[in-house]
Design an enzyme around this catalytic site. Structure first.
Site, PDB file in Angstrom:
ATOM      1  N   THR A   1      69.162  21.791 -13.687  1.00 35.79           N
ATOM      2  CA  THR A   1      69.588  20.732 -12.640  1.00 35.79           C
ATOM      3  C   THR A   1      71.213  21.876 -12.801  1.00 35.79           C
ATOM      4  O   THR A   1      71.447  22.294 -12.786  1.00 35.79           O
ATOM      5  CB  THR A   1      69.824  19.909 -12.769  1.00 35.79           C
ATOM      6  OG1 THR A   1      70.330  19.323 -11.289  1.00 35.79           O
ATOM      7  CG2 THR A   1      71.082  19.403 -13.512  1.00 35.79           C
ATOM      8  N   GLY A   2      71.687  21.494 -11.402  1.00 34.91           N
ATOM      9  CA  GLY A   2      72.818  22.266 -10.447  1.00 34.91           C
ATOM     10  C   GLY A   2      72.626  23.795  -9.771  1.00 34.91           C
ATOM     11  O   GLY A   2      72.040  22.911  -8.608  1.00 34.91           O
TER      12      GLY A   2
ATOM     13  N   GLY B   1      65.547  26.131  -3.665  1.00 32.66           N
ATOM     14  CA  GLY B   1      66.818  26.223  -4.597  1.00 32.66           C
ATOM     15  C   GLY B   1      65.660  26.714  -5.566  1.00 32.66           C
ATOM     16  O   GLY B   1      65.149  27.111  -5.674  1.00 32.66           O
TER      17      GLY B   1
ATOM     18  N   THR C   1      69.164  16.288  -9.451  1.00 34.15           N
ATOM     19  CA  THR C   1      67.257  16.880  -9.286  1.00 34.15           C
ATOM     20  C   THR C   1      67.326  16.225 -10.724  1.00 34.15           C
ATOM     21  O   THR C   1      68.017  15.517 -11.263  1.00 34.15           O
ATOM     22  CB  THR C   1      67.997  17.967  -9.803  1.00 34.15           C
ATOM     23  OG1 THR C   1      67.840  18.794  -8.252  1.00 34.15           O
ATOM     24  CG2 THR C   1      66.437  18.626  -9.760  1.00 34.15           C
TER      25      THR C   1
ATOM     26  N   ARG D   1      66.277  26.355   3.041  1.00 35.30           N
ATOM     27  CA  ARG D   1      66.386  26.978   2.277  1.00 35.30           C
ATOM     28  C   ARG D   1      66.041  26.328   0.720  1.00 35.30           C
ATOM     29  O   ARG D   1      65.190  24.965   0.680  1.00 35.30           O
ATOM     30  CB  ARG D   1      68.195  26.157   1.495  1.00 35.30           C
ATOM     31  CG  ARG D   1      68.785  26.852   0.733  1.00 35.30           C
ATOM     32  CD  ARG D   1      68.602  25.787  -0.708  1.00 35.30           C
ATOM     33  NE  ARG D   1      69.675  26.061  -2.147  1.00 35.30           N
ATOM     34  CZ  ARG D   1      69.592  25.751  -2.709  1.00 35.30           C
ATOM     35  NH1 ARG D   1      68.396  23.847  -2.729  1.00 35.30           N
ATOM     36  NH2 ARG D   1      70.518  25.716  -3.723  1.00 35.30           N
TER      37      ARG D   1
ATOM     38  N   GLY E   1      71.656  25.727  -7.452  1.00 35.90           N
ATOM     39  CA  GLY E   1      70.398  26.434  -7.518  1.00 35.90           C
ATOM     40  C   GLY E   1      70.554  28.322  -7.414  1.00 35.90           C
ATOM     41  O   GLY E   1      69.846  28.786  -7.775  1.00 35.90           O
TER      42      GLY E   1
HETATM   43  N1  ASP Z   1      69.025  22.803  -8.099  1.00 32.18           N
HETATM   44  C1  ASP Z   1      69.079  22.266  -7.247  1.00 32.18           C
HETATM   45  C2  ASP Z   1      69.152  22.964  -6.493  1.00 32.18           C
HETATM   46  O1  ASP Z   1      69.806  23.959  -6.473  1.00 32.18           O
HETATM   47  C3  ASP Z   1      70.111  21.212  -6.971  1.00 32.18           C
HETATM   48  C4  ASP Z   1      69.813  20.169  -8.374  1.00 32.18           C
HETATM   49  O2  ASP Z   1      69.957  20.271  -9.283  1.00 32.18           O
HETATM   50  O3  ASP Z   1      70.649  19.245  -8.136  1.00 32.18           O
HETATM   51  O4  ASP Z   1      68.214  22.734  -4.931  1.00 32.18           O
END
Ligand code: ASP
Length: 339
Positions: free
Chosen positions: A256-257, A235, A205, A233, A259
């Site tokens: 980011t992470g 996030g 992200t 879905r 979600g």
């Molecule tokens: N946070 C994003 C999600 O869950 C994914 C990511 O940060 O890579 O959609």
């Protein structure tokens, strides 16, 4: 939830990973991230070079806006657009695939001065979702539009619409094929217990936080979400208070992470709330939310935080974080695994 998603970021990997909060950097005007990226063992010199070049190009685009005295929002949008157009990152072109082999994109933006916000989710034809999110904020009476409604709106606003195939890249295609193959193998195995995923590229992200000459803050985040997510879905990235938040009285934040955790822990708003009501510093708040609360829950991820005085910090409970920042004297710093 799909177990390939559910397995990610669980305690097992977190327990062994490095947790970090970068030192606070003063006088920052723009900070960006390009997601958690690949594991250290999977980093190649070629990818390393591409990531650093991509982050630098994004910062330069935002820097232009800061230099010409534009609002923080312009710098955030400009930096994110560059990363959306760069297939290296999981946003815009280069987004990951859903289980149904589609690219479904989410983005959001927030203005710290007015507390106005805009978001789009589950869009498949808008070339730059961050620009659509901003249009929702500025040109509609809503905060979030999803799917076809968002696309009709974006088109009516004159934004660039592309065929869904525009977002496809070979490396993301290979990643989803690998996961599907492994899922099929898991199903055949009688001893239960799925194999661990071999595909490293779950997160990528992009996000940006900026502070303009008037001291106004803005934040934005854009993503393709998580590889192999179910269709529909959504996030944290398009959710104000989860993946993105900006409040001139405290900080601008992009996350980011994994979600689902960021939504449940209202991560970006929780950081701002701690700063406002505890009160505490951006570093301590980010450290508490990312490296204590999320870590204990098993949620992998990171936040970049730019406070109202221009202090920039990042907290991550993963091996690394693609990140970069620009200070008011024009200096650029790019980091991946190094502190
Ligand atoms: N946070 C994003 C999600 O869950 C994914 C990511 O940060 O890579 O959609």
């Amino acid at each position: 939830m799909n177990r390939w998603i559910a397995k990610l970021g669980v305690g097992m990997s977190l327990a062994s990973t490095v947790m970090a909060t970068d030192e606070v950097v003063p006088h920052v005007v723009l900070g960006i991230h390009g997601g958690l990226g690949v594991d250290k063992k999977d980093m190649t010199p070629e990818l390393d070079k591409r990531v650093r070049a991509g982050l630098e190009a994004a910062l330069r685009a935002g820097q232009q806006r800061i230099k010409d005295g534009s609002p923080a929002l312009d710098a955030v949008e400009a930096a994110i657009r560059v990363m959306e157009d760069d297939p290296t990152f999981n946003a815009g072109k280069g987004a990951v695939f859903t289980h149904e082999l589609k690219n479904e994109l989410d983005a959001s933006v927030m203005d710290g001065k007015t507390k106005k916000a805009g978001a789009v989710a589950g869009v498949t034809t808008i070339k730059n979702p961050i620009t659509a999110a901003r249009a929702v904020m500025e040109k509609s009476k809503h905060v979030m539009l999803i799917g076809p409604g968002a696309e009709v709106f974006a088109k009516a606003q004159g934004l660039e619409i592309v065929d869904p195939s525009y977002f496809r890249t070979e490396h993301r295609w290979k990643a989803i094929q690998e996961i599907l193959k492994q899922e099929a193998e898991d199903k055949k195995r009688s001893d239960a217990g799925p194999l661990l995923p071999k595909v490293p590229e779950y997160f990528g992200t992009v996000g940006a936080v900026a502070r303009d000459k008037d001291g106004n803050l803005a934040a934005g985040t854009s993503t393709g979400g998580m590889t192999n997510k179910s269709f529909g879905r959504v996030g944290d990235s398009p959710i104000i208070g989860a993946g993105t938040y900006a409040d001139n009285s405290a900080a601008a934040i992009s996350c980011t992470g994994h979600g689902e955790y960021f939504i449940r822990y209202s991560v970006s708003h929780e950081i701002v709330a701690q700063m406002k009501y505890k009160p505490t510093t951006s570093k301590a708040a980010a450290e508490d939310v990312i490296n204590r609360q999320l870590k204990e829950a098993g949620g992998e991820g990171a936040a970049i935080v730019l406070d109202k005085d221009g202090n920039f910090t990042t907290a991550y409970n993963s091996e690394g974080l693609y990140r970069a920042w620009l200070t008011s004297d024009g200096k650029i710093q790019v980091r991946i695994f190094e502190k």
